[in-house]
Design a protein around this motif. Sequence first.
Motif, PDB file in Angstrom:
ATOM      1  N   ASP A  72       0.900  -1.300  -0.042  1.00 24.40           N
ATOM      2  CA  ASP A  72       0.181   0.055  -0.064  1.00 24.40           C
ATOM      3  C   ASP A  72       0.904   1.310   0.079  1.00 24.40           C
ATOM      4  OD1 ASP A  72      -2.143  -1.387  -0.008  1.00 24.40           O
ATOM      5  OD2 ASP A  72      -2.757  -1.308   2.117  1.00 24.40           O
ATOM      6  N   ARG A  73       1.751   1.350   0.863  1.00 23.74           N
ATOM      7  CA  ARG A  73       2.908   2.409   0.916  1.00 23.74           C
ATOM      8  C   ARG A  73       3.450   2.711  -0.622  1.00 23.74           C
ATOM      9  NH1 ARG A  73       3.520   7.307   2.174  1.00 23.74           N
ATOM     10  NH2 ARG A  73       5.819   7.829   2.857  1.00 23.74           N
ATOM     11  N   MET A  74       3.986   1.633  -1.192  1.00 24.76           N
ATOM     12  CA  MET A  74       4.772   1.564  -2.446  1.00 24.76           C
ATOM     13  C   MET A  74       3.803   2.301  -3.278  1.00 24.76           C
ATOM     14  SD  MET A  74       6.453  -1.837  -2.380  1.00 24.76           S
ATOM     15  CE  MET A  74       7.084  -1.899  -4.055  1.00 24.76           C
ATOM     16  N   HIS A  75       2.652   1.784  -3.556  1.00 27.10           N
ATOM     17  CA  HIS A  75       1.430   2.517  -4.202  1.00 27.10           C
ATOM     18  C   HIS A  75       0.986   3.907  -4.108  1.00 27.10           C
ATOM     19  CE1 HIS A  75      -0.024  -0.924  -6.579  1.00 27.10           C
ATOM     20  NE2 HIS A  75       0.151  -1.609  -5.457  1.00 27.10           N
ATOM     21  N   GLU A  76       1.376   4.286  -2.724  1.00 29.40           N
ATOM     22  CA  GLU A  76       1.214   5.620  -2.367  1.00 29.40           C
ATOM     23  C   GLU A  76       2.008   6.498  -2.926  1.00 29.40           C
ATOM     24  OE1 GLU A  76       0.681   6.262   1.832  1.00 29.40           O
ATOM     25  OE2 GLU A  76      -0.865   4.696   2.100  1.00 29.40           O
ATOM     26  N   ILE A  77       3.349   5.976  -2.658  1.00 29.26           N
ATOM     27  CA  ILE A  77       4.401   6.749  -3.010  1.00 29.26           C
ATOM     28  C   ILE A  77       4.351   6.950  -4.835  1.00 29.26           C
ATOM     29  CG2 ILE A  77       7.198   6.847  -3.330  1.00 29.26           C
ATOM     30  CD1 ILE A  77       6.020   7.526  -0.556  1.00 29.26           C
ATOM     31  N   ALA A  78       4.111   5.936  -5.419  1.00 30.54           N
ATOM     32  CA  ALA A  78       3.991   6.002  -6.872  1.00 30.54           C
ATOM     33  C   ALA A  78       2.988   6.863  -7.334  1.00 30.54           C
ATOM     34  CB  ALA A  78       3.685   4.290  -7.462  1.00 30.54           C
ATOM     35  N   ASP A  79       1.932   6.898  -6.676  1.00 30.20           N
ATOM     36  CA  ASP A  79       0.868   7.627  -7.145  1.00 30.20           C
ATOM     37  C   ASP A  79       1.161   9.188  -6.605  1.00 30.20           C
ATOM     38  OD1 ASP A  79      -0.962   5.404  -7.803  1.00 30.20           O
ATOM     39  OD2 ASP A  79      -2.108   5.478  -6.053  1.00 30.20           O
ATOM     40  N   GLN A  80       1.818   9.403  -5.753  1.00 30.83           N
ATOM     41  CA  GLN A  80       2.191  10.772  -5.275  1.00 30.83           C
ATOM     42  C   GLN A  80       3.084  11.345  -6.371  1.00 30.83           C
ATOM     43  OE1 GLN A  80       4.511  10.749  -1.739  1.00 30.83           O
ATOM     44  NE2 GLN A  80       4.425  13.109  -1.393  1.00 30.83           N
ATOM     45  N   TYR A  81       4.221  10.418  -6.865  1.00 35.64           N
ATOM     46  CA  TYR A  81       5.078  11.113  -7.807  1.00 35.64           C
ATOM     47  C   TYR A  81       4.352  11.304  -8.999  1.00 35.64           C
ATOM     48  CZ  TYR A  81       8.290  11.292 -11.737  1.00 35.64           C
ATOM     49  OH  TYR A  81       8.858  11.729 -12.624  1.00 35.64           O
ATOM     50  N   ASN A  82       3.489  10.369  -9.573  1.00 41.26           N
ATOM     51  CA  ASN A  82       2.724  10.666 -10.721  1.00 41.26           C
ATOM     52  C   ASN A  82       1.717  11.901 -10.635  1.00 41.26           C
ATOM     53  OD1 ASN A  82       3.577   8.276 -11.931  1.00 41.26           O
ATOM     54  ND2 ASN A  82       2.242   6.846 -10.940  1.00 41.26           N
ATOM     55  N   ARG A  83       1.092  12.086  -9.627  1.00 39.94           N
ATOM     56  CA  ARG A  83       0.073  13.146  -9.572  1.00 39.94           C
ATOM     57  C   ARG A  83       1.162  14.694  -9.873  1.00 39.94           C
ATOM     58  NH1 ARG A  83      -2.043  10.515  -5.364  1.00 39.94           N
ATOM     59  NH2 ARG A  83      -0.729  11.697  -3.561  1.00 39.94           N
ATOM     60  N   LYS A  84       2.189  14.517  -9.270  1.00 38.67           N
ATOM     61  CA  LYS A  84       3.399  15.623  -9.158  1.00 38.67           C
ATOM     62  C   LYS A  84       3.773  15.775 -10.572  1.00 38.67           C
ATOM     63  CE  LYS A  84       4.418  15.966  -4.268  1.00 38.67           C
ATOM     64  NZ  LYS A  84       4.248  17.267  -3.976  1.00 38.67           N
ATOM     65  N   ALA A  85       4.058  14.672 -11.176  1.00 35.94           N
ATOM     66  CA  ALA A  85       4.919  14.691 -12.691  1.00 35.94           C
ATOM     67  C   ALA A  85       3.685  15.378 -13.561  1.00 35.94           C
ATOM     68  CB  ALA A  85       5.137  13.348 -13.119  1.00 35.94           C
ATOM     69  N   ARG A  86       2.409  14.829 -13.225  1.00 35.72           N
ATOM     70  CA  ARG A  86       1.364  15.480 -14.079  1.00 35.72           C
ATOM     71  C   ARG A  86       1.113  16.937 -13.821  1.00 35.72           C
ATOM     72  NH1 ARG A  86      -1.288  10.398 -12.849  1.00 35.72           N
ATOM     73  NH2 ARG A  86      -2.279  11.272 -11.124  1.00 35.72           N
ATOM     74  N   ARG A  87       1.057  17.402 -12.796  1.00 35.59           N
ATOM     75  CA  ARG A  87       1.457  18.826 -12.524  1.00 35.59           C
ATOM     76  C   ARG A  87       2.349  19.565 -13.178  1.00 35.59           C
ATOM     77  NH1 ARG A  87       0.549  19.914  -6.147  1.00 35.59           N
ATOM     78  NH2 ARG A  87       1.688  21.699  -6.836  1.00 35.59           N
ATOM     79  N   TYR A  88       3.608  18.912 -12.892  1.00 36.41           N
ATOM     80  CA  TYR A  88       4.709  19.521 -13.639  1.00 36.41           C
ATOM     81  C   TYR A  88       4.508  19.635 -15.046  1.00 36.41           C
ATOM     82  CZ  TYR A  88       9.508  19.834 -15.686  1.00 36.41           C
ATOM     83  OH  TYR A  88      10.531  20.209 -16.357  1.00 36.41           O
TER      84      TYR A  88
END
Length: 108
Positions: free
Chosen positions: A72-88
């Motif tokens: 679950d934590r691995m998914h959270e970290i990956a999702d967090q990065y993906n959201r930030k990458a989309r904003r960037y």
Amino acid sequence: MSHLITLLVLALSTSLGWASCQQSAAPGMPNPDMASEYEMLQAQIAVKNYLATQEQYLNCVQSSRKHNQIIDRMHEIADQYNRKARRYKARMESQDMITELALLDLSI
């Protein structure tokens, strides 16, 4: 002499196995509204390394509950990065559009 070599090989293999059984700390994430391309790429590499390390760590986990928490934590970290990458990426696209509009205004 052969006993010494055997001990060295055993010590090395034990330390390598022990290193893979340590949980990795989650990587820091840059602010996508301020980050440079380099910072975003560094974050991507850090997230990939974190996920790979955690994948190895899962082999050491005995409890299915703990295993699921780590996943679950691995998914959270990956999702967090993906959201930030989309904003960037959205920020970069809007900057490109502003540049194109500025160039259009200059050519009129």
